[in-house]
Design an enzyme around this catalytic site. Structure first.
Site, PDB file in Angstrom:
ATOM      1  N   LEU A  68     -82.628  51.940   9.271  1.00 56.18           N
ATOM      2  CA  LEU A  68     -82.093  53.179   8.684  1.00 56.18           C
ATOM      3  C   LEU A  68     -80.582  53.286   8.844  1.00 56.18           C
ATOM      4  CD1 LEU A  68     -84.762  55.718  10.036  1.00 56.18           C
ATOM      5  CD2 LEU A  68     -84.639  54.724   7.740  1.00 56.18           C
ATOM      6  N   ASP A 188     -69.799  68.258  18.322  1.00 62.59           N
ATOM      7  CA  ASP A 188     -69.501  67.392  17.173  1.00 62.59           C
ATOM      8  C   ASP A 188     -70.273  67.852  15.941  1.00 62.59           C
ATOM      9  OD1 ASP A 188     -68.144  65.333  15.918  1.00 62.59           O
ATOM     10  OD2 ASP A 188     -69.631  63.809  16.434  1.00 62.59           O
ATOM     11  N   SER A 382     -89.760 100.167  21.895  1.00 60.10           N
ATOM     12  CA  SER A 382     -89.892 101.547  22.378  1.00 60.10           C
ATOM     13  C   SER A 382     -88.599 102.341  22.218  1.00 60.10           C
ATOM     14  CB  SER A 382     -90.288 101.531  23.858  1.00 60.10           C
ATOM     15  OG  SER A 382     -89.247 100.953  24.645  1.00 60.10           O
ATOM     16  N   ASN A 417     -77.793 107.732  32.541  1.00 58.78           N
ATOM     17  CA  ASN A 417     -78.573 108.968  32.738  1.00 58.78           C
ATOM     18  C   ASN A 417     -79.658 108.822  33.804  1.00 58.78           C
ATOM     19  OD1 ASN A 417     -80.542 107.486  31.498  1.00 58.78           O
ATOM     20  ND2 ASN A 417     -80.682 108.765  29.656  1.00 58.78           N
ATOM     21  N   ASP A 419     -82.485 107.266  34.154  1.00 64.22           N
ATOM     22  CA  ASP A 419     -83.918 107.410  33.868  1.00 64.22           C
ATOM     23  C   ASP A 419     -84.682 106.097  34.072  1.00 64.22           C
ATOM     24  OD1 ASP A 419     -83.058 105.925  31.722  1.00 64.22           O
ATOM     25  OD2 ASP A 419     -83.914 107.247  30.174  1.00 64.22           O
ATOM     26  N   TYR A 463     -51.423 111.843  29.825  1.00 64.06           N
ATOM     27  CA  TYR A 463     -51.784 111.290  31.127  1.00 64.06           C
ATOM     28  C   TYR A 463     -53.154 111.802  31.563  1.00 64.06           C
ATOM     29  CZ  TYR A 463     -46.891 109.922  31.524  1.00 64.06           C
ATOM     30  OH  TYR A 463     -45.660 109.365  31.294  1.00 64.06           O
TER      31      TYR A 463
END
Length: 525
Positions: A68, A188, A382, A417, A419, A463
């Site tokens: 080949l 490559d 979910s 938060n 949770d 600031y």
């Protein structure tokens, strides 16, 4: 360790409208691979056969057929599995030519890489490795559809339609994203290294030739120059490259697919390198005026010279141009998103709050790639990421492999938060691509920083003061405020200016982050 794999500048001609015969002739003129003359001289010397530890029953398992192709160290043949009747490709490598340790190391590494990537639909399938006293045999999937280069040359004006180009590019990006998750850089990527499974128009594309590929450790850079001249990224030439260089190469290929010309060309190799380092691709000549703005935007974002501002492979898969008609579920987890989450936990509390304020300035369209990433991690759909889903995602980045308490620490840092879950808003704050935002549109970046700054600068005097931080109750700041200001307060005047705030967003926490070799001093950013 391995010098640049040189190819004459005329490998594919000045433009891709060269005839296939010319391209074939040029292909035969490929110069020696890594190893050079010293290796050629040594090849003639007698040396004891190297033992690889591979199976030794190749001839009993396979019947070798037609040739080949061939390279410096061996030949590739078609073969038939005597037991199953399956047709395969066999790369036969001559042990007599492995006279230096680096040649042996290269073969072992290529087999290791093929094993690691086994099963990916766009990577040539690895069957097994064998050896006898004279040769190593690498048995792989047989691809009979020819090289991508040949398909390009066969097209009218040597270019693809946008729709067909997007299909090809999407497959290349999936290969790059898979490699990068495994801590691997192809190094490559070019049309000659992609084969079609069959001659059908809709044949899948397969990446092959991992001879220059290598594993890279987190935070490290390659210092050698390897690749092929037309496709080499600027940072490779500067000897500071990583996974981003593969994305650049895909950008070059995309440019070629769409217009039939190379984005960077010169008569000499040094000239090509100068073009890559200094110049921008031309989007004015035909056919670019007739090509969609989305396609041009895509190519430009892949051919950004600063690798930190370039799209990642997974990000590129979320781009509207390449995604059209593609399935979002195919988009893999992005290594840069996982990296950003790991870094977020190391930042000071104030920088985390600043990033959350910045995240609130980004619109839904601009967050499309992060939404894809969130959906990829949120397996049960979910709407939030659990600790198990986070652990599963982080484990995909094989060089890092985070488990146990470390994952919980990351969740807790991102979960503003408290949770126990990470929602999309929290996810965005921890995963924003800051360097891309700052460098791809500096004007918009300035406006974003101003908007985020104003969320803390309550009296609008330019600031942020300790009193104002105390007044921003929703941030959850408790205890002494002054220590939170220290990192950002560069001039030590007890308050934070807009300029200092912008630098805080651009830089990692100096007190918390290690400074791996090869990473520029954040103060210089």
């Amino acid at each position: 360790r391995r010098p640049f794999r040189r190819r004459g500048p005329g490998t594919m001609g000045a433009c891709l409208s060269s005839s296939k015969q010319e391209a074939d002739a040029e292909r035969r003129r490929r110069q020696r691979p890594r190893g050079g003359k010293a290796e050629e001289k040594g090849a003639a010397a007698e040396a004891p056969a190297v033992e690889f530890g591979y199976e030794r029953d190749f001839e009993g398992r396979y019947e070798v057929g037609r040739l080949l192709g061939h390279g410096q160290f061996g030949y590739t043949f078609a073969a038939v599995d005597r037991l199953s009747g399956d047709r395969v490709a066999v790369k036969r490598i001559d042990k007599a030519k492995m006279t230096r340790p680096v040649a042996v190391e290269d073969v072992k590494r290529e087999v290791k890489i093929l094993k690691a990537l086994k099963g990916h639909e766009n990577i040539v399938h690895f069957d097994n490795a064998f050896e006898d006293d004279s040769y190593v045999y690498i048995v792989m999937e047989l691809c009979e559809g020819g090289e991508l280069l040949d398909r390009i040359l066969a097209k009218k004006n040597s270019r693809y339609s946008e729709k067909d180009a997007a299909v090809v590019v999407r497959q290349m990006l999936k290969v790059a994203a898979e490699c990068h998750l495994r801590g691997l850089v192809h190094r490559d990527m070019k049309p000659e290294n992609f084969l079609f499974k069959s001659t059908k128009e809709d044949s899948p594309l397969k990446a092959t030739d991992f001879g220059l590929s290598d594993f890279i450790k987190p935070g490290k850079k390659f210092r050698d120059i390897v690749g092929s001249a037309y496709y080499v990224a600027p940072e490779v030439l500067k000897r500071r490259s990583g996974p981003e260089s593969d994305v650049w190469s895909i950008g070059v290929i995309t440019y070629i697919l769409l217009c039939g010309r190379r984005p960077f060309w010169d008569k000499t190799e040094d000239g090509i390198f100068k073009e890559v380092l200094r110049n921008k691709p031309d989007f004015r000549k035909r056919p670019w005026p007739s090509i969609s703005s989305s396609a041009k935007d895509f190519v430009k974002k892949l051919l950004v010279k600063n690798p930190r501002a370039r799209l990642t492979a997974a990000q590129a898969l979320s781009h509207p141009w390449v995604r059209e008609g593609g399935d979002a579920s195919e988009i893999p987890v992005d290594i840069s998103v996982l990296y950003n989450m790991r870094q977020f936990v190391k930042y000071s509390r104030f920088k985390q709050f600043a990033l959350r304020a910045l995240a609130s300035t980004v619109n839904e369209e601009e967050l499309a790639d992060l939404k894809d990433q969130f959906d990829a991690i949120d397996v049960d759909k979910s709407g939030s990421i659990s600790i198990e889903e986070m652990r599963h995602a982080l484990a995909k980045d094989l060089p890092w492999r985070l488990k146990g308490p470390r994952v919980l620490e990351i969740i807790q840092a991102i979960d503003s938060n408290t949770d126990g879950l990470v929602d999309f808003k929290e996810f965005v704050a921890a995963t924003l691509h800051i360097h891309q935002m700052a460098e791809l549109d500096s004007e918009r970046w300035g406006l974003r920083c101003q908007a985020a700054f104003s969320k803390f600068d309550l009296d609008g005097d330019g600031y942020i003061t300790p009193d104002e931080l105390r007044m921003v109750g929703h941030t959850g700041l408790k205890g002494s405020i002054e220590p939170l200001l220290e990192e950002a307060d560069i001039d030590k005047d007890g308050r934070i200016s807009l300029s200092e705030f912008r630098k805080l967003l651009r830089t990692a926490s100096m007190s918390n982050l290690p400074s791996p070799s090869g990473v520029p001093n954040p103060q210089a950013l």
